[in-house]
Design a protein around this motif. Structure first.
Motif, mmCIF file in Angstrom:
data_model
loop_
_atom_site.group_PDB
_atom_site.id
_atom_site.type_symbol
_atom_site.label_atom_id
_atom_site.label_comp_id
_atom_site.label_asym_id
_atom_site.label_seq_id
_atom_site.Cartn_x
_atom_site.Cartn_y
_atom_site.Cartn_z
ATOM 1 N N GLN A 1 0.828 -1.216 0.000
ATOM 2 C CA GLN A 1 0.000 0.000 0.000
ATOM 3 C C GLN A 1 0.861 1.263 0.000
ATOM 4 O OE1 GLN A 1 -1.884 -1.915 3.281
ATOM 5 N NE2 GLN A 1 -3.927 -1.419 2.501
ATOM 6 N N LYS A 2 2.037 1.187 0.640
ATOM 7 C CA LYS A 2 2.946 2.338 0.577
ATOM 8 C C LYS A 2 3.467 2.536 -0.841
ATOM 9 C CE LYS A 2 4.655 2.343 5.328
ATOM 10 N NZ LYS A 2 5.826 2.155 6.210
ATOM 11 N N ARG A 3 3.757 1.428 -1.510
ATOM 12 C CA ARG A 3 4.247 1.549 -2.892
ATOM 13 C C ARG A 3 3.182 2.187 -3.785
ATOM 14 N NH1 ARG A 3 5.635 -2.357 -5.976
ATOM 15 N NH2 ARG A 3 7.603 -1.490 -6.705
ATOM 16 N N ARG A 4 1.920 1.885 -3.539
ATOM 17 C CA ARG A 4 0.850 2.508 -4.331
ATOM 18 C C ARG A 4 0.690 3.988 -3.998
ATOM 19 N NH1 ARG A 4 0.188 -2.637 -4.502
ATOM 20 N NH2 ARG A 4 -1.060 -3.636 -6.149
ATOM 21 N N ALA A 5 1.131 4.389 -2.827
ATOM 22 C CA ALA A 5 1.114 5.818 -2.486
ATOM 23 C C ALA A 5 2.338 6.541 -3.053
ATOM 24 C CB ALA A 5 1.069 5.979 -0.962
ATOM 25 N N ILE A 6 3.463 5.824 -3.198
ATOM 26 C CA ILE A 6 4.691 6.445 -3.728
ATOM 27 C C ILE A 6 4.611 6.609 -5.236
ATOM 28 C CG2 ILE A 6 7.199 6.146 -3.965
ATOM 29 C CD1 ILE A 6 7.084 4.501 -1.346
ATOM 30 N N ARG A 7 3.951 5.689 -5.919
ATOM 31 C CA ARG A 7 3.958 5.678 -7.389
ATOM 32 C C ARG A 7 3.442 6.988 -8.014
ATOM 33 N NH1 ARG A 7 3.511 1.630 -11.355
ATOM 34 N NH2 ARG A 7 3.459 2.665 -13.366
ATOM 35 N N PRO A 8 2.294 7.553 -7.586
ATOM 36 C CA PRO A 8 1.861 8.829 -8.183
ATOM 37 C C PRO A 8 2.866 9.961 -7.971
ATOM 38 C CG PRO A 8 0.077 7.830 -6.946
ATOM 39 C CD PRO A 8 1.305 7.053 -6.616
ATOM 40 N N THR A 9 3.514 9.969 -6.799
ATOM 41 C CA THR A 9 4.531 11.001 -6.543
ATOM 42 C C THR A 9 5.712 10.844 -7.487
ATOM 43 O OG1 THR A 9 3.892 10.774 -4.217
ATOM 44 C CG2 THR A 9 5.798 12.143 -4.704
ATOM 45 N N LEU A 10 6.152 9.606 -7.672
ATOM 46 C CA LEU A 10 7.274 9.340 -8.570
ATOM 47 C C LEU A 10 6.935 9.750 -10.002
ATOM 48 C CD1 LEU A 10 10.044 8.103 -9.174
ATOM 49 C CD2 LEU A 10 8.947 5.866 -9.277
ATOM 50 N N ASP A 11 5.757 9.369 -10.488
ATOM 51 C CA ASP A 11 5.363 9.743 -11.852
ATOM 52 C C ASP A 11 5.227 11.248 -11.999
ATOM 53 O OD1 ASP A 11 5.354 7.135 -12.642
ATOM 54 O OD2 ASP A 11 3.206 6.834 -12.401
ATOM 55 N N GLY A 12 4.702 11.915 -10.973
ATOM 56 C CA GLY A 12 4.565 13.365 -11.028
ATOM 57 C C GLY A 12 5.911 14.075 -11.081
ATOM 58 N N VAL A 13 6.864 13.573 -10.291
ATOM 59 C CA VAL A 13 8.206 14.183 -10.298
ATOM 60 C C VAL A 13 8.885 13.957 -11.651
ATOM 61 C CG1 VAL A 13 10.507 14.029 -9.274
ATOM 62 C CG2 VAL A 13 8.506 14.086 -7.805
ATOM 63 N N MET A 14 8.729 12.743 -12.221
ATOM 64 C CA MET A 14 9.297 12.482 -13.548
ATOM 65 C C MET A 14 8.704 13.423 -14.589
ATOM 66 S SD MET A 14 9.919 8.415 -14.171
ATOM 67 C CE MET A 14 8.383 7.788 -13.546
ATOM 68 N N GLY A 15 7.384 13.603 -14.527
ATOM 69 C CA GLY A 15 6.740 14.512 -15.473
ATOM 70 C C GLY A 15 7.207 15.943 -15.307
ATOM 71 N N ARG A 16 7.407 16.364 -14.056
ATOM 72 C CA ARG A 16 7.883 17.739 -13.814
ATOM 73 C C ARG A 16 9.306 17.924 -14.328
ATOM 74 N NH1 ARG A 16 6.726 22.334 -14.536
ATOM 75 N NH2 ARG A 16 7.411 23.957 -13.106
ATOM 76 N N VAL A 17 10.142 16.889 -14.223
ATOM 77 C CA VAL A 17 11.498 16.955 -14.782
ATOM 78 C C VAL A 17 11.432 17.176 -16.293
ATOM 79 C CG1 VAL A 17 13.545 15.554 -15.280
ATOM 80 C CG2 VAL A 17 12.629 15.612 -12.973
ATOM 81 N N LEU A 18 10.521 16.473 -16.952
ATOM 82 C CA LEU A 18 10.362 16.642 -18.399
ATOM 83 C C LEU A 18 9.905 18.057 -18.740
ATOM 84 C CD1 LEU A 18 8.718 13.319 -19.591
ATOM 85 C CD2 LEU A 18 10.856 14.254 -20.363
ATOM 86 N N GLU A 19 8.952 18.585 -17.973
ATOM 87 C CA GLU A 19 8.465 19.942 -18.247
ATOM 88 C C GLU A 19 9.569 20.984 -18.067
ATOM 89 O OE1 GLU A 19 3.728 19.539 -17.052
ATOM 90 O OE2 GLU A 19 5.167 20.175 -15.551
ATOM 91 N N LEU A 20 10.362 20.840 -17.026
ATOM 92 C CA LEU A 20 11.459 21.786 -16.805
ATOM 93 C C LEU A 20 12.522 21.660 -17.904
ATOM 94 C CD1 LEU A 20 11.800 21.435 -12.940
ATOM 95 C CD2 LEU A 20 10.997 23.444 -14.181
ATOM 96 N N LYS A 21 12.709 20.441 -18.414
ATOM 97 C CA LYS A 21 13.621 20.271 -19.545
ATOM 98 C C LYS A 21 13.115 21.075 -20.749
ATOM 99 C CE LYS A 21 16.677 18.421 -22.349
ATOM 100 N NZ LYS A 21 18.096 18.799 -22.320
ATOM 101 N N TYR A 22 11.812 21.044 -20.998
ATOM 102 C CA TYR A 22 11.257 21.814 -22.109
ATOM 103 C C TYR A 22 11.419 23.313 -21.869
ATOM 104 C CZ TYR A 22 9.155 17.957 -24.657
ATOM 105 O OH TYR A 22 8.974 16.821 -25.400
ATOM 106 N N ASP A 23 11.247 23.743 -20.629
ATOM 107 C CA ASP A 23 11.470 25.161 -20.324
ATOM 108 C C ASP A 23 12.914 25.569 -20.607
ATOM 109 O OD1 ASP A 23 8.900 25.855 -19.515
ATOM 110 O OD2 ASP A 23 9.213 25.089 -17.498
ATOM 111 N N MET A 24 13.856 24.694 -20.256
ATOM 112 C CA MET A 24 15.267 24.988 -20.515
ATOM 113 C C MET A 24 15.556 25.038 -22.009
ATOM 114 S SD MET A 24 16.728 22.481 -17.539
ATOM 115 C CE MET A 24 18.444 22.546 -17.963
ATOM 116 N N VAL A 25 14.929 24.133 -22.761
ATOM 117 C CA VAL A 25 15.134 24.113 -24.212
ATOM 118 C C VAL A 25 14.583 25.388 -24.847
ATOM 119 C CG1 VAL A 25 14.449 22.951 -26.346
ATOM 120 C CG2 VAL A 25 15.203 21.604 -24.395
ATOM 121 N N GLU A 26 13.381 25.801 -24.416
ATOM 122 C CA GLU A 26 12.772 27.000 -24.987
ATOM 123 C C GLU A 26 13.513 28.269 -24.562
ATOM 124 O OE1 GLU A 26 10.355 27.204 -27.230
ATOM 125 O OE2 GLU A 26 10.432 25.023 -27.321
ATOM 126 N N THR A 27 14.231 28.210 -23.461
ATOM 127 C CA THR A 27 14.984 29.386 -23.008
ATOM 128 C C THR A 27 16.323 29.502 -23.720
ATOM 129 O OG1 THR A 27 13.952 29.126 -20.832
ATOM 130 C CG2 THR A 27 15.862 30.568 -20.970
#
Length: 808
Positions: A68-94
């Motif tokens: 049950q803890k792993r099911r609580a960690i998974r959305p956080t992990l996916d969200g952080v991965m997605g945010r890393v991708l978004e910041l990469k796009y911000d860096m590329v556009e800058t």
């Protein structure tokens, strides 16, 4: 590490995430930044912090055994991965560049270049479902069938080969020549042996002077050998003391490291065992809840829905329309909303209405907008906030002293599974209540004379239906489609390569070159990071692919031998993707005509969506977009895919984990406009630099079975191999480090001179060819933006919104 340590690491990760979310909230209220360098620094620091958090959460998710803890960690992990991708796009556009050099950020945060590495989550491979395993087994079975069929057809087509006829005189002459040669070799061997025997039994008695000189000579050789050995040992100790060489005792893994790795492997086995136990408990709980509470839940839902029918009848005068399944059925009707939620919904409606203002108002707003740079709106911050609140409200203060073995909590599972049971029962109830509502409407309409139904039917017919894509293979099964694609070599199994096998070192001169107004060529380490971000992470996670910026196609451009094909296979291995091949040489002569071409692309993209994640590889991608087709390739007709491939690209939606990966070694021969329209991301892969060549020689020689000793000067070898690609190095190493040479290493260690001769026989990649790639890249959209920003003529990037169109 114990489970308590991983729980502590989880808590620290959420503490850092809480800080980041607060900073992100403050960032949204800050005025736009005019200075591009300052803005890039802010984004780069956020990117590094999220990347560090990503690495920490990935480790926790891999080693925590509580289901049950792993099911609580998974959305956080996916969200952080997605945010890393978004910041990469911000860096590329800058910066208008796919590659960034963060030396100052690493120095300020006291990090190393290794911390820039993008980790690949372990669950991409460990949590692959049974469907993928069945798919791979099916493909293996089909490939074996195809190989057996081809071997049989070849054996049937082969005719017995007749030996060439020869006259008796010619045959005797050939035998005489061979016999004379044999006798000559035998005589030479006997003469050599006799000379050796005479030398052994020579009885010349040397004088005393000769014996003394011989003894002195032996002493000189021995003393020289001893002194050279002492000097070598002293030099090695000095290099170890200065930190320029590694102590031999640390070159092999320590016992503590081996024990830690074994503990991690045991933890993974325990995690799988707990997961199986959790799934069994879930099945039994669902069955128990349906038997015990199913009838009461169904009866309560029906009573609520009938009450809703009557209330609508009393207030409006007619029965309502029943919500469809796509909208969630009757579930949204009975959601208890707080006043705050109602206020937020009203505010959202007002914002939607304000967005639908005339174009003139938007033009006025654009003219009055303050110029500056701001981060793009994030699709993952909401998920991260929910995950953070979930952890704070439930898991942070939860006492688990009695749960030493970290087993699942049955009481908590009941609350979770009750929602699942209610959702299943609601579907059945919705079907029954739809029929009941239809009967009620019929009764009421009969009393009124049937006027209401006719009006509603007319209104229903007036609605426009969206055109659906025609399914040309609706009568065929997935297995039959896969079998045909395998036979046509359009569906393949990827080779066993991982992304970490794409070796390369960090570019240590990138920042210095940019400060001197020189655009550096990216290092192989930079290429590996970009491929991990753009291809591996979105394909590996459905949650990331749906919300992250959509990339449909990427192009790997570089000279032959730099590892383009290896990267394609590594993407498939890391994500478990199916590999399709639409290379011009593969598709040549198959499915002729316009109808055949349409059918081929339809089959490939249909099966790719059904077997997702999928990678569609196109080798020699420039052939499809040739400026002028060479004479020798006109029969292949490589350009026939051009129009239909661009149309098929539009069919890939956000929910489809399908990626087109093109590779090219001659992009200059293609029409750059169509080329860039097809591939939204172009990744330039250069020849390896000095640091990458050192790593490549060392790792590739060890992989082949060679032993690296002090006799092998890797630094000189890396310097001599400037311009050679990893493919050239593999070719040379395979020719030198053979089985026979490996057996001689104890007495005769490898030297750099052995690799020079075979290396000299291969033509390197000259500087002119690399400059040609660099000049071609400056003509791409990203290259044009980068060149414009470097010259200081960049007027448009300070405002993120699009400039208004001028009226005629």
């Amino acid at each position: 590490m114990s489970q308590r340590s991983y729980n502590k690491m989880w808590a620290e990760a959420h503490l850092e995430l809480n800080r980041l979310l607060k900073e992100e909230q403050l960032e949204s209220s800050v005025e736009p930044e005019i200075d591009r360098v300052v803005f890039f620094q802010r984004v780069a620091v956020l990117y590094m912090r999220y990347l560090k958090l990503f690495r920490q959460l990935e480790k926790v998710y891999d080693q925590v055994i509580h289901p049950q803890k792993r099911r609580a960690i998974r959305p956080t992990l996916d969200g952080v991965m997605g945010r890393v991708l978004e910041l990469k796009y911000d860096m590329v556009e800058t910066e208008f560049s796919e590659y960034h050099y963060l030396d100052d950020v690493l120095h300020d945060m006291k990090l190393t270049p290794a911390d820039l590495e993008v980790p690949i989550p372990e669950y991409f491979t460990s949590e692959r479902g049974k469907e993928e395993q069945e798919r791979n087994a099916m493909l293996m079975k089909m490939l074996k069938k195809v190989k057996v069929g081809r071997s049989r057809s070849r054996s049937r087509s082969q005719e017995p080969i007749n030996a060439p006829t020869m006259s008796l005189e010619e045959a005797v002459k050939v035998i005489q020549i061979a016999e004379r040669a044999r006798q000559g070799r035998l005589r030479a061997k006997l003469n050599r042996e006799s000379r050796n025997m005479n030398w052994m039994y020579r009885t010349d008695d040397p004088g005393a002077d000769v014996a003394e000189r011989a003894a002195v000579c032996i002493q000189k050789v021995w003393r020289g050998f001893i002194q050279r050995r002492k000097t070598r040992i002293a030099r090695e100790e000095e290099m170890i003391f200065l930190g320029m060489a590694m102590d031999p005792k640390y070159q092999k893994p320590l016992p503590s490291e081996i024990a830690a790795q074994d503990d991690e492997d045991k933890t993974r086995l325990t995690r799988e065992e707990y997961e199986e136990d959790y799934q069994k408990t879930v099945e039994s709980l669902i069955k128990q809840l349906k038997d015990v509470e199913g009838l009461d839940i169904s009866k309560t839902m029906k009573d609520q829905i009938r009450q809703w029918f009557l209330e609508c009848r009393d207030t409006v005068g007619t029965f309502p329309e029943y919500p469809c399944e796509e909208d969630g059925g009757s579930a949204p009707l009975f959601v208890n909303k707080d006043p705050q939620q109602l206020i937020e919904e009203l505010a959202a409606k007002e914002e939607e209405e304000s967005e639908k203002t005339p174009a003139v108002d938007s033009l006025i707003d654009d003219e009055n907008e303050i110029p500056g740079l701001m981060m793009l709106p994030s699709a993952f911050l909401k998920d991260l906030k929910e995950a953070q609140s979930n952890y704070t409200d439930f898991w942070k203060c939860r006492n688990e002293q009695t749960n030493f073995n970290q087993r699942h909590d049955v009481e908590l599972m009941k609350e979770e599974q009750r929602k699942v049971v209610e959702a299943e029962i609601r579907k059945q109830v919705d079907e029954e209540m739809r029929q009941e509502l239809a009967k009620l409407k019929l009764v009421v309409d009969k009393e009124k004379g049937g006027k209401g139904t006719a009006k509603k039917k007319k209104g229903a017919k007036s609605g426009k239906k969206k055109k659906k894509e025609k399914d040309l293979t609706s009568d065929r099964t997935l297995e039959s489609l896969c079998e045909e694609l395998v036979q046509q070599r359009l569906l393949k199994l990827p080779n066993n390569h991982r992304i970490q096998e794409f070796l390369g070192d960090y570019s240590y001169l990138g920042t210095t070159l940019r400060q001197n107004d020189t655009e550096p060529m990216p290092s192989l380490s930079d290429v590996r990071q970009v491929v991990s971000l753009y291809a591996v992470l979105p394909l590996g996670s459905q949650a990331i692919h749906e919300k992250a910026p959509l990339i449909k196609a990427i192009l790997l451009a570089g000279p032959s031998g730099v590892g383009k094909k290896m990267l394609v296979h590594a993407i498939c291995q890391e994500t478990g993707a199916a590999l399709f091949d639409l290379s011009p040489l593969i598709t040549a002569g198959k499915y002729p005509g316009k109808a055949g071409l349409t059918m081929m692309l339809h089959m490939v993209f249909k099966v790719a969506k059904l077997l997702q994640p999928s990678v569609i590889c196109i080798e020699d991608a420039e052939k499809i977009f040739y400026k002028k087709v060479p004479k020798e390739e006109k029969e292949l007709d490589p350009k026939r895919l051009k129009k239909d491939l661009l149309k098929s690209l539009k069919l890939i939606k956000g929910e489809d984990r399908v990626l087109i990966v093109g590779t090219t070694k001659d992009p200059q021969s293609a029409e750059i406009k169509s080329f860039c329209k097809m591939y939204s991301k172009i990744i330039l892969i250069p020849r390896p630099d000095y640091g990458s060549r050192c790593i490549l020689w060392k790792k590739l020689i060890q992989k082949q079975g060679g032993v690296i000793t002090a006799a092998l000067d890797l630094s000189s070898l890396a310097k001599l191999s400037d311009g050679y690609t990893p493919g050239h190095m593999v070719q040379v190493i395979q020719s030198v480090v053979t089985k026979h040479r490996i057996s001689q290493q104890e007495t005769k260690p490898l030297t750099a001179a052995e690799f020079v001769a075979p290396l000299a026989k291969i033509d390197p990649i000259f500087q002119e060819e690399e400059e040609a790639f660099k000049n071609w890249y400056t003509k791409t959209p990203m290259g044009k933006k980068r060149a414009k920003a470097a010259t200081g003529n960049d007027d448009e990037p300070l405002v993120e919104a699009k400039a208004p169109k001028k009226k005629k």
